[in-house]
Scaffold this motif. Structure first.
Motif, PDB file in Angstrom:
ATOM      1  N   GLY A 152      48.175   8.153 -38.579  1.00  0.00           N
ATOM      2  CA  GLY A 152      48.756   9.132 -37.914  1.00  0.00           C
ATOM      3  C   GLY A 152      48.591   8.873 -36.170  1.00  0.00           C
ATOM      4  N   VAL A 153      48.207   7.712 -36.112  1.00  0.00           N
ATOM      5  CA  VAL A 153      47.794   7.183 -34.548  1.00  0.00           C
ATOM      6  C   VAL A 153      46.919   8.468 -34.217  1.00  0.00           C
ATOM      7  N   VAL A 154      45.765   8.623 -34.836  1.00  0.00           N
ATOM      8  CA  VAL A 154      44.647   9.566 -34.336  1.00  0.00           C
ATOM      9  C   VAL A 154      43.661   8.911 -33.600  1.00  0.00           C
ATOM     10  N   PRO A 155      43.212   9.337 -32.409  1.00  0.00           N
ATOM     11  CA  PRO A 155      42.102   8.815 -31.765  1.00  0.00           C
ATOM     12  C   PRO A 155      40.860   9.407 -32.195  1.00  0.00           C
ATOM     13  N   VAL A 162      29.152   2.517 -42.528  1.00  0.00           N
ATOM     14  CA  VAL A 162      29.944   3.379 -42.378  1.00  0.00           C
ATOM     15  C   VAL A 162      31.224   2.458 -41.637  1.00  0.00           C
ATOM     16  N   MET A 163      32.275   2.472 -42.261  1.00  0.00           N
ATOM     17  CA  MET A 163      33.458   1.689 -41.508  1.00  0.00           C
ATOM     18  C   MET A 163      34.340   2.611 -40.920  1.00  0.00           C
ATOM     19  N   VAL A 164      35.012   2.325 -39.745  1.00  0.00           N
ATOM     20  CA  VAL A 164      35.877   3.326 -39.309  1.00  0.00           C
ATOM     21  C   VAL A 164      36.978   2.597 -38.195  1.00  0.00           C
ATOM     22  N   GLU A 165      37.865   3.157 -38.083  1.00  0.00           N
ATOM     23  CA  GLU A 165      39.097   2.815 -36.952  1.00  0.00           C
ATOM     24  C   GLU A 165      38.685   3.493 -35.847  1.00  0.00           C
ATOM     25  N   VAL A 166      38.679   3.166 -34.654  1.00  0.00           N
ATOM     26  CA  VAL A 166      38.483   3.446 -33.287  1.00  0.00           C
ATOM     27  C   VAL A 166      39.824   4.620 -33.209  1.00  0.00           C
ATOM     28  N   VAL A 167      41.190   3.960 -33.626  1.00  0.00           N
ATOM     29  CA  VAL A 167      42.091   4.735 -33.648  1.00  0.00           C
ATOM     30  C   VAL A 167      42.846   4.627 -34.992  1.00  0.00           C
ATOM     31  N   ALA A 203      38.970  -1.935 -28.788  1.00  0.00           N
ATOM     32  CA  ALA A 203      39.040  -0.411 -28.520  1.00  0.00           C
ATOM     33  C   ALA A 203      37.726  -0.046 -28.658  1.00  0.00           C
ATOM     34  N   HIS A 204      36.694  -0.413 -29.373  1.00  0.00           N
ATOM     35  CA  HIS A 204      35.307   0.401 -29.176  1.00  0.00           C
ATOM     36  C   HIS A 204      34.971  -0.083 -27.721  1.00  0.00           C
ATOM     37  N   GLN A 205      35.419  -0.840 -27.039  1.00  0.00           N
ATOM     38  CA  GLN A 205      34.709  -1.081 -25.477  1.00  0.00           C
ATOM     39  C   GLN A 205      34.988  -0.112 -24.728  1.00  0.00           C
ATOM     40  N   ILE A 256      30.355  -0.393 -38.994  1.00  0.00           N
ATOM     41  CA  ILE A 256      31.473  -1.344 -38.911  1.00  0.00           C
ATOM     42  C   ILE A 256      32.723  -0.876 -38.488  1.00  0.00           C
ATOM     43  N   ILE A 257      33.488  -1.592 -37.418  1.00  0.00           N
ATOM     44  CA  ILE A 257      34.517  -1.140 -36.833  1.00  0.00           C
ATOM     45  C   ILE A 257      35.730  -1.738 -37.093  1.00  0.00           C
ATOM     46  N   ASP A 258      36.568  -1.336 -37.804  1.00  0.00           N
ATOM     47  CA  ASP A 258      38.105  -1.954 -38.123  1.00  0.00           C
ATOM     48  C   ASP A 258      38.919  -2.050 -37.071  1.00  0.00           C
ATOM     49  N   GLU A 259      38.944  -3.246 -36.301  1.00  0.00           N
ATOM     50  CA  GLU A 259      39.921  -3.314 -34.915  1.00  0.00           C
ATOM     51  C   GLU A 259      40.957  -3.970 -35.391  1.00  0.00           C
ATOM     52  N   VAL A 260      41.505  -4.195 -36.702  1.00  0.00           N
ATOM     53  CA  VAL A 260      42.672  -5.132 -37.033  1.00  0.00           C
ATOM     54  C   VAL A 260      43.805  -4.528 -36.191  1.00  0.00           C
ATOM     55  N   GLN A 261      44.162  -3.262 -36.151  1.00  0.00           N
ATOM     56  CA  GLN A 261      45.249  -2.752 -35.482  1.00  0.00           C
ATOM     57  C   GLN A 261      45.043  -2.853 -33.902  1.00  0.00           C
TER      58      GLN A 261
END
Length: 383
Positions: free
Chosen positions: A181-184, A171-176, A221-223, A205-210
């Motif tokens: 749309g800048v959605v947390p 599972v791949m996800v952005e924390v925000v 951000a995941h911290q 998997i967390i995409d922390e690119v941005q």
């Protein structure tokens, strides 16, 4: 004649110079930069420590290839591992490449193919990362995509529980969600992903690119949520404007990425890593990160007060110095008007004004930006 492919909807602005949070165009006009190269110049433009580090490395060597051992790769990897809960690093050149590496590693380690991502996500524009991105506009016109990606609603635990089974590789996800749309993400949702991945044997998997490299007031951000991903991906802010990306993974994943399994000619380039080393040395300090969190809260609070009478604004959301002003109408014309008046901001979808100032932005510059946003009526310039 323009010799470039027209792949970008470029602004009518040519940069002549930049320093800190200020950009100067080729006509001498100054702009307050709340774009930061799209969350890249986290230390602002031309930070002295980064300049010194790059100049020092330039005098040593520029490139020898990954056939050679590299002290600077070990040093930067050590800093990333030290500031995360992960154990191994693969260097590349961009966020898309970092996400490609993550997808390859997840499939190879699990020997499964299905990957769950989320609607309105953004993970890149290569064939693999384009397929991972949950937006039709990114897919359109390119024919069949890489198979076995499942797109679920963001922040929807029920949909996730229904989709998860033993056939899922990751599972791949952005924390925000940035471009979405800048959605947390909610803490409940993000922790549910971790729980279900552990239960089914899928990689988290967390995409922390941005969101990574201090953007939200933590190194990553995941911290904020005490999550324990198997893989995180980085780029953007890592090199302060020099091209560098990285994939970090847990110790158990090393066995699946042995010699010949993956590679990058320029990945881990010493010039880029000199910039990364200097960047991390500054940003990954408790005092610096605490100040980012403080500035983010200040910016959000000042925006809330300034826009309280703007009925078109529905929400101010985000984390740290990654904020979005969500509106009821399209904001393209308003963003253009702000730029004409000397403030550079972005959109995140048609209705969201995205603010990504340098992490070194001053409180005076925050006040100046808020004043410009308030003094230019969103209603007047919204469709």
């Amino acid at each position: 004649m323009d010799a470039l492919f027209p792949t970008y909807a470029r602004w009518d602005l040519t940069v002549e110079s930049a320093e800190g949070a200020i950009i100067v165009d080729n006509k001498g006009k100054k702009y307050l930069d709340f774009v930061s190269g799209i969350a890249v110049c986290n230390l602002g433009h031309r930070h002295p420590a980064v300049i010194d580090a790059v100049e020092e490395q330039l005098k040593k060597y520029w490139h020898v290839s990954n056939l050679f051992k590299s002290d600077i790769q070990q040093e930067v990897a050590g800093k990333l591992v030290e500031n995360s809960e992960l154990d191994a690093v693969f260097f590349c050149n961009s966020g898309a490449e970092a996400n490609e590496a993550a997808l390859k590693l997840a499939r190879k380690y699990t020997q499964k193919s299905k990957v769950i991502t989320f609607l309105q996500s953004f993970h890149g524009r290569t064939f693999g990362t384009m397929a991972a991105t949950g937006q039709d506009k990114i897919h359109s016109g390119f024919g069949p995509l890489l198979q076995e990606f499942v797109y679920l609603p963001y922040n929807d635990c029920e949909a996730l529980e229904e989709a998860m089974d033993d056939s899922v590789a990751a599972v791949m996800v952005e924390v925000v969600q940035g471009e979405g749309g800048v959605v947390p993400g909610t803490e409940t949702f993000l922790k549910k992903i971790q729980e279900l991945c552990e239960k089914s044997g899928a990689l988290f998997i967390i995409d922390e690119v941005q969101t990574g490299i201090g953007r939200t007031g933590r190194a990553f951000a995941h911290q904020h949520f005490n999550l324990s991903p198997d893989i995180i991906t980085l780029a953007k802010g890592l090199g302060s404007g020099l091209p560098v990306g990285a994939m970090l993974g847990k110790e158990k994943l090393k066995e699946a990425f042995g010699p010949g399994s993956h590679g990058s000619t320029f990945g881990g380039n010493p010039i880029s890593l000199a910039a990364a080393k200097a960047t991390l040395s500054i940003i990954c300090q408790d005092e610096f990160l605490a100040e980012v969190e403080k500035k983010g809260a200040y910016l959000k609070d000042e925006l809330s007060k300034a826009l309280t009478d703007q009925d078109l604004v529905t929400e101010i959301r985000g984390s740290g110095l990654m904020l979005g002003i969500a509106c009821k109408a399209e904001v393209t014309a308003y963003v253009t008007k702000l730029r004409e008046n000397g403030l550079l901001v972005l959109q995140a979808g048609p209705n969201v004004i995205r603010l990504l100032p340098p992490l070194t932005v001053s409180y005076e510059q925050i006040d100046e930006a808020v004043k410009m946003i308030k003094n230019n009526s969103i209603v007047e310039y919204s469709a």
